[in-house]
Design an enzyme around this catalytic site. Structure first.
Site, mmCIF file in Angstrom:
data_model
loop_
_atom_site.group_PDB
_atom_site.id
_atom_site.type_symbol
_atom_site.label_atom_id
_atom_site.label_comp_id
_atom_site.label_asym_id
_atom_site.label_seq_id
_atom_site.Cartn_x
_atom_site.Cartn_y
_atom_site.Cartn_z
ATOM 1 N N GLU A 53 -10.552 -6.947 8.713
ATOM 2 C CA GLU A 53 -9.910 -5.862 7.965
ATOM 3 C C GLU A 53 -10.248 -6.030 6.484
ATOM 4 O O GLU A 53 -9.985 -7.076 5.898
ATOM 5 C CB GLU A 53 -8.393 -5.928 8.161
ATOM 6 C CG GLU A 53 -7.689 -4.767 7.504
ATOM 7 C CD GLU A 53 -6.176 -4.831 7.694
ATOM 8 O OE1 GLU A 53 -5.580 -5.912 7.479
ATOM 9 O OE2 GLU A 53 -5.592 -3.793 8.030
ATOM 10 N N CYS A 86 -3.429 0.738 6.752
ATOM 11 C CA CYS A 86 -3.564 -0.180 7.883
ATOM 12 C C CYS A 86 -4.223 0.464 9.090
ATOM 13 O O CYS A 86 -4.938 -0.193 9.823
ATOM 14 C CB CYS A 86 -2.196 -0.708 8.274
ATOM 15 S SG CYS A 86 -1.027 0.616 8.538
ATOM 16 N N ASN A 92 0.806 -1.229 0.000
ATOM 17 C CA ASN A 92 0.000 0.000 0.000
ATOM 18 C C ASN A 92 0.837 1.276 0.000
ATOM 19 O O ASN A 92 0.434 2.277 -0.600
ATOM 20 C CB ASN A 92 -1.007 -0.021 1.151
ATOM 21 C CG ASN A 92 -0.341 -0.127 2.500
ATOM 22 O OD1 ASN A 92 0.813 -0.543 2.605
ATOM 23 N ND2 ASN A 92 -1.050 0.252 3.537
ATOM 24 N N GLU A 131 7.793 2.051 14.737
ATOM 25 C CA GLU A 131 8.591 2.744 13.728
ATOM 26 C C GLU A 131 8.527 4.236 14.038
ATOM 27 O O GLU A 131 7.608 4.711 14.719
ATOM 28 C CB GLU A 131 8.038 2.470 12.329
ATOM 29 C CG GLU A 131 8.138 0.991 11.973
ATOM 30 C CD GLU A 131 8.018 0.684 10.493
ATOM 31 O OE1 GLU A 131 6.981 1.028 9.903
ATOM 32 O OE2 GLU A 131 8.966 0.076 9.944
ATOM 33 N N GLU A 158 4.622 -4.522 11.924
ATOM 34 C CA GLU A 158 3.587 -3.507 11.681
ATOM 35 C C GLU A 158 2.465 -4.207 10.927
ATOM 36 O O GLU A 158 2.567 -4.423 9.716
ATOM 37 C CB GLU A 158 4.155 -2.363 10.833
ATOM 38 C CG GLU A 158 5.232 -1.556 11.518
ATOM 39 C CD GLU A 158 4.707 -0.690 12.651
ATOM 40 O OE1 GLU A 158 3.475 -0.599 12.824
ATOM 41 O OE2 GLU A 158 5.528 -0.132 13.380
HETATM 42 P P1 NDP Z 1 0.946 -9.603 3.358
HETATM 43 O O1 NDP Z 1 0.934 -9.924 4.801
HETATM 44 O O2 NDP Z 1 0.269 -10.500 2.421
HETATM 45 O O3 NDP Z 1 2.460 -9.486 2.854
HETATM 46 C C1 NDP Z 1 3.401 -8.633 3.471
HETATM 47 C C2 NDP Z 1 4.784 -8.952 2.942
HETATM 48 O O4 NDP Z 1 5.245 -10.195 3.497
HETATM 49 C C3 NDP Z 1 4.850 -9.115 1.432
HETATM 50 O O5 NDP Z 1 6.072 -8.562 0.968
HETATM 51 C C4 NDP Z 1 4.801 -10.611 1.273
HETATM 52 O O6 NDP Z 1 5.310 -11.029 0.030
HETATM 53 C C5 NDP Z 1 5.655 -11.062 2.433
HETATM 54 N N1 NDP Z 1 5.464 -12.443 2.853
HETATM 55 C C6 NDP Z 1 4.375 -13.239 2.684
HETATM 56 N N2 NDP Z 1 4.567 -14.451 3.260
HETATM 57 C C7 NDP Z 1 5.803 -14.424 3.827
HETATM 58 C C8 NDP Z 1 6.584 -15.351 4.598
HETATM 59 N N3 NDP Z 1 6.124 -16.580 4.914
HETATM 60 N N4 NDP Z 1 7.806 -14.972 5.009
HETATM 61 C C9 NDP Z 1 8.279 -13.741 4.732
HETATM 62 N N5 NDP Z 1 7.601 -12.825 4.006
HETATM 63 C C10 NDP Z 1 6.372 -13.145 3.564
HETATM 64 O O7 NDP Z 1 0.386 -8.127 3.290
HETATM 65 P P2 NDP Z 1 -0.030 -7.276 2.010
HETATM 66 O O8 NDP Z 1 1.144 -7.018 1.162
HETATM 67 O O9 NDP Z 1 -1.265 -7.907 1.442
HETATM 68 O O10 NDP Z 1 -0.406 -5.873 2.702
HETATM 69 C C11 NDP Z 1 -1.618 -5.623 3.328
HETATM 70 C C12 NDP Z 1 -1.506 -5.817 4.827
HETATM 71 O O11 NDP Z 1 -0.475 -5.021 5.373
HETATM 72 C C13 NDP Z 1 -2.768 -5.399 5.542
HETATM 73 O O12 NDP Z 1 -3.166 -6.375 6.463
HETATM 74 C C14 NDP Z 1 -2.363 -4.137 6.300
HETATM 75 O O13 NDP Z 1 -3.085 -3.899 7.456
HETATM 76 C C15 NDP Z 1 -0.917 -4.354 6.553
HETATM 77 N N6 NDP Z 1 -0.248 -3.075 6.705
HETATM 78 C C16 NDP Z 1 0.198 -2.699 7.963
HETATM 79 C C17 NDP Z 1 0.780 -1.472 8.154
HETATM 80 C C18 NDP Z 1 1.322 -1.069 9.492
HETATM 81 O O14 NDP Z 1 2.219 -0.260 9.530
HETATM 82 N N7 NDP Z 1 0.843 -1.601 10.593
HETATM 83 C C19 NDP Z 1 0.934 -0.528 7.048
HETATM 84 C C20 NDP Z 1 0.484 -1.036 5.780
HETATM 85 C C21 NDP Z 1 -0.096 -2.271 5.640
HETATM 86 P P3 NDP Z 1 4.338 -11.129 -1.238
HETATM 87 O O15 NDP Z 1 3.333 -10.035 -1.164
HETATM 88 O O16 NDP Z 1 5.273 -10.954 -2.355
HETATM 89 O O17 NDP Z 1 3.712 -12.470 -1.099
#
Ligand code: NDP
Length: 484
Positions: A381, A283, A152, A458, A249
């Site tokens: 969410e 998020c 995002n 952060e 996060e």
């Molecule tokens: P995901 O949890 O699907 O993925 C996050 C990252 O982790 C991606 O780069 C993903 O790779 C990677 N990943 C997935 N599986 C693994 C694993 N087993 N080991 C290591 N890395 C892995 O989140 P999204 O990208 O769909 O983002 C949306 C989510 O992020 C929402 O739930 C949102 O709330 C949260 N978010 C939280 C924020 C905060 O600061 N608290 C800010 C912004 C978003 P890939 O996508 O390539 O599979």
């Protein structure tokens, strides 16, 4: 429209390609067009990244903080100079409108570089007197850190993680989300241009398996993830096997509480910002809007009026206020939640459908009223432009209902009674809160979640704790008094 990077990865100061890795198509969400193809990191690319980071980090840790700071400040200047082009790329990568990416994404990343450049030289230890002897402490870097980003805010996340890591003497290997791989590569090139030694900030592409390989490597001291709760649980567990430091996060379902003495105009504006900015893909969004019954009708009337005026359209047109969702998958997910909201009896006030543009993953800004705590749209969410409005009578009641969730990322209160505002905030289980404002996240303020929404913080001084560790040194000033 093409946005093909020079190569898929940026490792040890240079672009790196390895076509043996599975291809990942980068799609412009406004049209569905493939604008670039990158390849997932192979084991050889992952090895090159980790080895060069480990090598470079030792020398970097020995440099003066003011020298590190100068490089980060130069990188921030380059980001600001190039902001128009970087914002355009961010728009292509994410679909978010230029109106947002020009002011929010890279500018907030540059703020982080400037902030941690300023902070790093002020980080010191302490001296603890013990009579004749004394202890002094040193705050040392952790080593090689892994950053894993969500889709995002891909470039902001890369900056928010790398700036404190680098300022405090660490190296970082960063894996962007496979959905938005482009911005972090630009950051890696900018750091090199600003004078960062090669290897200190490497970018490797890939899906979850690449992230998992990074997280479990013995050279890695710390993992910082922005992502969903289920991914956070997996990554946290993998990091725990090596007793690594973590920052998590994660997601949220945050309450925004509007008391009946609040300014309707301000509360409606904040609720819209907290649900529709970035098409709701934020998020910390206040997706459970609790409105006290005395103000409910006026609130809903203004909300419907103002929401219906939001301009959806071409994200590259600066007049556009809302773009598409990031992917076809996200579109399906959000439309599914809207259908569930209707089926479970929530009252649709506005929106509720795919937007009638010719192409792209657009959803209308959607508001449901008469939502109850047990409905799916009040519990999960959604990560799209779907606001749930719930009614309440008393302060005590709303506090209990606001806290009745496993999430604890953020919360907000709107009221003219500041004593009540502070009292309610004190009772809310959330890491990041606002009073008469919503979703403002300046780099000076610590950001992060309570409960399942995360661990660590952060930004702000708090981030220093999460990218350094204390060495405690006892200094004996006399002879050793041994009993044997
Ligand atoms: P995901 O949890 O699907 O993925 C996050 C990252 O982790 C991606 O780069 C993903 O790779 C990677 N990943 C997935 N599986 C693994 C694993 N087993 N080991 C290591 N890395 C892995 O989140 P999204 O990208 O769909 O983002 C949306 C989510 O992020 C929402 O739930 C949102 O709330 C949260 N978010 C939280 C924020 C905060 O600061 N608290 C800010 C912004 C978003 P890939 O996508 O390539 O599979």
């Amino acid at each position: 429209m093409k946005a093909q990077p020079k190569a898929s990865h940026f490792v040890d100061g240079a672009w790196l390609e390895d076509r043996a890795g599975a291809p990942v198509e980068v799609i412009y969400p406004a049209t569905g067009e493939v604008i670039a193809v990158v390849h997932e990191a192979t084991p050889a690319v992952i090895e090159a990244a980790l080895a060069s980071s480990a090598r470079a980090q030792a020398a970097w840790a020995a440099t003066r903080p003011v020298d590190r700071a100068r490089i980060l400040r130069r990188a921030a200047d380059l980001i600001r100079e190039r902001n128009p082009a970087l914002a355009r790329l961010e728009t292509l990568d994410t679909g978010k409108p230029l109106q947002e990416t020009l002011v929010a994404d890279w500018p907030s990343g540059a703020d982080a570089l400037e902030y941690f450049a300023g902070l790093a030289p002020t980080v010191t230890g302490e001296t603890i007197p013990l009579g004749r002897d004394f202890v002094y402490t040193l705050r040392e870097p952790l080593g090689v850190c892994v950053g894993i980003g969500a889709w995002n805010y891909p470039s902001q996340i890369a900056c928010w993680k790398s700036a404190p890591a680098l300022a405090l003497g660490n190296a970082m290997v960063f894996k962007p989300s496979e959905v938005t791989p482009l911005g972090a590569l630009q950051l890696a090139e900018i750091y090199i241009e600003a004078g960062l030694p090669p290897g200190l900030f490497n970018v490797v592409q890939g899906r979850g398996a690449v992230g998992a390989a990074l997280v479990t490597d013995p050279r890695v001291a710390k993992v910082s993830l922005t992502g969903s709760v289920p991914t956070g649980q997996k990554v946290y567990a993998a990091a725990a096997a090596g007793v690594r430091h973590v920052t998590m996060e994660l997601g949220g379902k945050s309450p925004l509480i509007v008391f009946d003495d609040a300014s309707v105009e301000d509360a409606v504006g904040a609720a819209m910002l907290g649900n529709f900015y970035s098409a709701g893909q934020v998020c910390s969004n206040g997706t459970r809007v609790f409105v006290q019954k005395g103000i409910k009708d006026r609130f809903l009337a203004r909300l419907a009026e103002r929401s219906a005026r939001i301009v959806l359209g071409d994200p590259l047109d600066e007049a556009t206020q809302m773009g598409p969702l990031v992917s076809a998958g996200q579109l399906e997910k959000v439309l599914g939640y809207i259908a569930t909201g209707r089926a479970e009896g929530a009252r649709l006030i506005t929106g509720g459908a795919r937007a009638s543009l010719n192409t792209g993953y657009y959803v209308q800004p959607t508001v449901f009223a008469d939502v109850t705590d047990s409905m799916t749209i009040a519990r999960e969410e959604i990560f799209g432009p779907v606001m749930a409005v719930l009614d309440f009578d008393t302060e005590e009641e709303v506090l209990a209902r606001a806290n009745a969730t496993d999430f604890g990322l953020a919360a907000g209160v709107f009221t003219a009674d500041l004593a009540r505002a502070h009292r309610v905030i004190a009772g809310l289980q959330a890491g990041t809160c606002w009073i008469n404002a919503y979703n403002l996240t300046p780099v000076e303020a610590p950001f992060g979640g309570a409960k399942r929404s995360g661990v660590g913080r952060e930004n702000g001084h708090a981030a220093v704790e999460h990218y350094s560790q204390i060495k405690s040194v006892y200094v004996g000033m006399g002879s050793v008094d041994a009993p044997y």
